[in-house]
Structure formats: structure tokens, C-alpha cells
Write an enzyme that holds these catalytic residues in place. Sequence first.
Site, PDB file in Angstrom:
ATOM      1  N   ASP A 183       0.885  -1.010   0.024  1.00  0.00           N
ATOM      2  CA  ASP A 183       0.079   0.028  -0.123  1.00  0.00           C
ATOM      3  C   ASP A 183       0.811   1.174   0.045  1.00  0.00           C
ATOM      4  O   ASP A 183       2.073   1.148   0.260  1.00  0.00           O
ATOM      5  CB  ASP A 183      -0.908   0.238   1.284  1.00  0.00           C
ATOM      6  CG  ASP A 183      -1.497   1.063   1.253  1.00  0.00           C
ATOM      7  OD1 ASP A 183      -2.476   1.421   0.365  1.00  0.00           O
ATOM      8  OD2 ASP A 183      -1.638   1.855   2.669  1.00  0.00           O
ATOM      9  N   ASP A 238      -0.266   5.275   0.739  1.00  0.00           N
ATOM     10  CA  ASP A 238      -0.534   6.178   1.692  1.00  0.00           C
ATOM     11  C   ASP A 238      -0.377   5.850   3.379  1.00  0.00           C
ATOM     12  O   ASP A 238      -1.170   4.860   3.622  1.00  0.00           O
ATOM     13  CB  ASP A 238      -1.849   7.123   1.494  1.00  0.00           C
ATOM     14  CG  ASP A 238      -1.762   7.921   0.393  1.00  0.00           C
ATOM     15  OD1 ASP A 238      -0.529   8.086  -0.291  1.00  0.00           O
ATOM     16  OD2 ASP A 238      -2.675   8.315  -0.209  1.00  0.00           O
ATOM     17  N   ASP A 265      -1.692  -0.505   6.084  1.00  0.00           N
ATOM     18  CA  ASP A 265      -1.887   0.136   7.236  1.00  0.00           C
ATOM     19  C   ASP A 265      -3.463   0.485   7.742  1.00  0.00           C
ATOM     20  O   ASP A 265      -3.510   0.859   8.827  1.00  0.00           O
ATOM     21  CB  ASP A 265      -1.241   1.579   7.440  1.00  0.00           C
ATOM     22  CG  ASP A 265      -1.906   2.510   6.319  1.00  0.00           C
ATOM     23  OD1 ASP A 265      -2.034   2.376   5.411  1.00  0.00           O
ATOM     24  OD2 ASP A 265      -2.553   3.596   6.955  1.00  0.00           O
TER      25      ASP A 265
END
Length: 260
Positions: free
Chosen positions: A11, A13, A199
Amino acid sequence: MTDPAYIVFSDLDGTLLDHHDYGWAAALPALSRLRAQGIPVVLASSKTAAEIAPLRAEMRLQHCPAIIENGAGILEPHADADAAGDDYARLREALEGLPPNLRARFRGFGDMTDVQVAEITGLPAASATLARRRAFSEPGLFSGDSAALDTFVDALRAQGVRARRGGRFLTLSLGGTKADRMDEIAGRYGAPVTIALGDAPNDIEMLEQADHGIIISNPDGTPMPVLTGERAGRIRRSEKPGPGGWNETVLRLVSELART
């Protein structure tokens, strides 16, 4: 070229990119080690091809595919950022085919200007322009209660359109998740061991499906629940947030894999 022993899916961001300044310099040591070993790093994000292509080039990952728009599509290696099919046009047609009272409840990026997208996302104006260059999915804001939302989702499903909630946006697509694309891309490389990093809750499917998952700490994000893979020992958590945590945990896992 020999198939790699493993492949990394990440991922962006809050994971490989810092939550506050979007920098990724702290992950350079791990990225350099992976590059030296010929390990593909596949960026997997809600970002569009137009957003990911320049970032992929900066990271010297043009030779790797990227998962874009939360798994609704793939940006092929060295591909032009504008290369895409007709998915987006089909999504917009499905929206316009809804009864007016339902259609009025959804305001997608295609219904907004660059300035309006910048306002609701907090993106700089130039980034908002790239975020609106969509190929496979349509994020937007839905206004209405849960009953209205159910009716909206059912009406789109009847046209083959899937609607998924991710944070504040409801995103429409013709299907596909990060986990689906991870399997598809891993198959191209001879089905090596998969490592996934994320996250946020929209990364859970990918983390659970990977052979090794890493949850990157994000004190500013939505808390991640304890995952099934954590109990089984397949998923671990970083102590540091963002690219610093990415670097630390990837280097540690790569060293462990080298000893097995």
C-alpha cells in the site's frame, strides 16, 4: 529471467508513503536491497494510474506492475498512465441509468471539479486533477440513510456494479480487490512467496491472503483489529509508522527468508 523467490505488494499512503509529508526516503535501504536481489515491488493503492505512474518511476519500479484504484485495475510495467479500458464509462452509464431520486444521492468524482475534489480530499490542486483521471472505479459521497444506501447498492448490483465503503467514500467498480490482483500478478512470476504491507482496513484482505503480512503502524489512521493471520504468526506489526516502519520490517523479514 528466473522467477523471484518472493514478491512484495505494498500500500502507499500511510504505509510506504509518510502519512504527513508523503515522503518515502526512509524506505530506501529496503527498496535498494530488494532491487539488488531482483525482487518485484508492486505498489497497491486506491490511487489512479495517473497518480501512481510518476511515483513508480521515481522509485525505479517501472518494470513492475502496479495495482490501482483499490484493485479495480492494473497498471502494466512501463505502461502509459492513460492506458485503460472502458470500465469507467460503463460505471458512469450505470449511474445515469438509475432512477433520478437514487442518482441524486451520489456525487462522484466525475460530478465534481478538480477544485471540489481538492476540497473534500485535502489534496493539492494538481493531485486532485490526477485523482479525477479515473479508469476503473468511481469514488464519491452518498447522502441518505442505510435503507437508501441499500437500495442504491442493490440497483447498481443489478447492473454488475459493485459498491464498497472505504473511509468516507463509497467506491463503485466492476469488481476486483487488492487481494484478487495480488494473486493474479503473483501468478505471472511463477507463484512465489508473497509479502503484503498495509496500514488500513481496506488492506486486510491482501494482508490475510499473503504468505507474510506486515501491518504498518499508523497512529493517525483507523485502528487495525487483530487479524487471523496474526494469531497464526503470518502477520506482524511494525513499531515505527510509515516508510521507517516499512524499511525496518522488510529488512528484517528479508533476512529471515534468506536463512530459510
